[in-house]
Design a protein around this motif. Structure first.
Motif: not given
Length: 251
Positions: A44-61
């Motif tokens: 964010r400080a560099h001007g980007y919009d981070p979107v965090v996606i958790d991947l746990n067993p069985g979740d789709p990529m």
């Protein structure tokens, strides 16, 4: 179901960066979750919009990934995620081949290698993105650790592992050990790198104390997606003091 638990949007901005957080339910010890927080805040400080996606067993990529980050866990946690990770082997090899930056700490460092043989003799097959192999030992390597990296400078962290990791010719060390043990008690090296994939035993958490490593991950992701990266934030005095304090602490 994939959990998109953090998405910061700026009006009119298209500078999104998708951060894939691997197996946070099982692989999140010794402060490794702090790496995700530090990465999103500096992005964010560099001007980007981070979107965090958790991947746990069985979740789709997710359909698109800019950065991959994962932590360590107990042997039982590694066992739970190892089979799921093998099912995704082709996905992570494909991401590595196109230069996607990744930071893999401790247990996931081991599983991104060829195999992890536990101290009881059980073999957990890895996915071989990194050319490393690990065998569990009877002695733990614990304490503050300092490395010197040719392109990332001085890296400071905390190690707590009994795995003895050896590198093959397809990976190079993350750095030379100045203080601590590293991959094993005799090599004088710590971590492994193949393309933009970093494996390491450094907890602590690693990224808050090492902005050069964060900027490497953000920079490679930004260049791949947007063609350029222009750092726009300096290292804070708080980080500088934290690094100095960590270096002074005895092992």
């Amino acid at each position: 179901m994939t959990d998109v638990h953090e998405a910061t949007k700026v009006a009119g901005s298209t500078r999104e960066l998708v951060i894939l957080s691997l197996y946070p339910r099982d692989m999140n010890i010794y402060g490794d979750r702090g790496n995700v927080l530090a990465l999103t805040r500096r992005a964010r400080a560099h001007g980007y919009d981070p979107v965090v996606i958790d991947l746990n067993p069985g979740d789709p990529m997710p359909a698109h990934v800019d950065v991959v980050i994962g932590g360590g866990g107990q042997d039982s946690g590694q066992g739970r995620v190892a089979a799921d990770l093998l099912d995704r082997k082709a996905d992570f090899h494909a991401l590595a081949e196109v230069g996607t930056p990744m930071l893999l700490v401790c247990g996931l460092y081991q599983l991104f290698g060829h195999r992890f043989i536990t101290h009881t003799g059980e073999t957990l097959e890895g996915i071989g993105v990194l050319d490393v192999e690990t065998r569990g030992g009877s002695d733990r390597m614990i304490g503050n650790i300092v490395l010197e990296s040719d392109d990332l400078g001085e890296i400071i962290g905390y190690e707590n592992h009994s795995g003895n990791t050896t590198l093959g010719p397809g990976s190079r060390p993350l750095g030379r050990v100045l203080q601590g043990a590293g991959n094993n008690p005799t090599s004088g090296e710590e971590g492994a790198r193949t393309r933009n994939v970093i494996g390491t035993y450094l907890h602590g958490s690693l990224l808050p104390k090492n902005p050069a490593v964060i900027d490497f991950l953000i920079g490679e992701a930004a260049k791949a997606r947007y063609g350029t990266f222009a750092p726009s934030v300096e290292v804070s005095e708080t980080v500088t003091r934290a690094r100095a304090s960590a270096k002074r602490r005895p092992r």
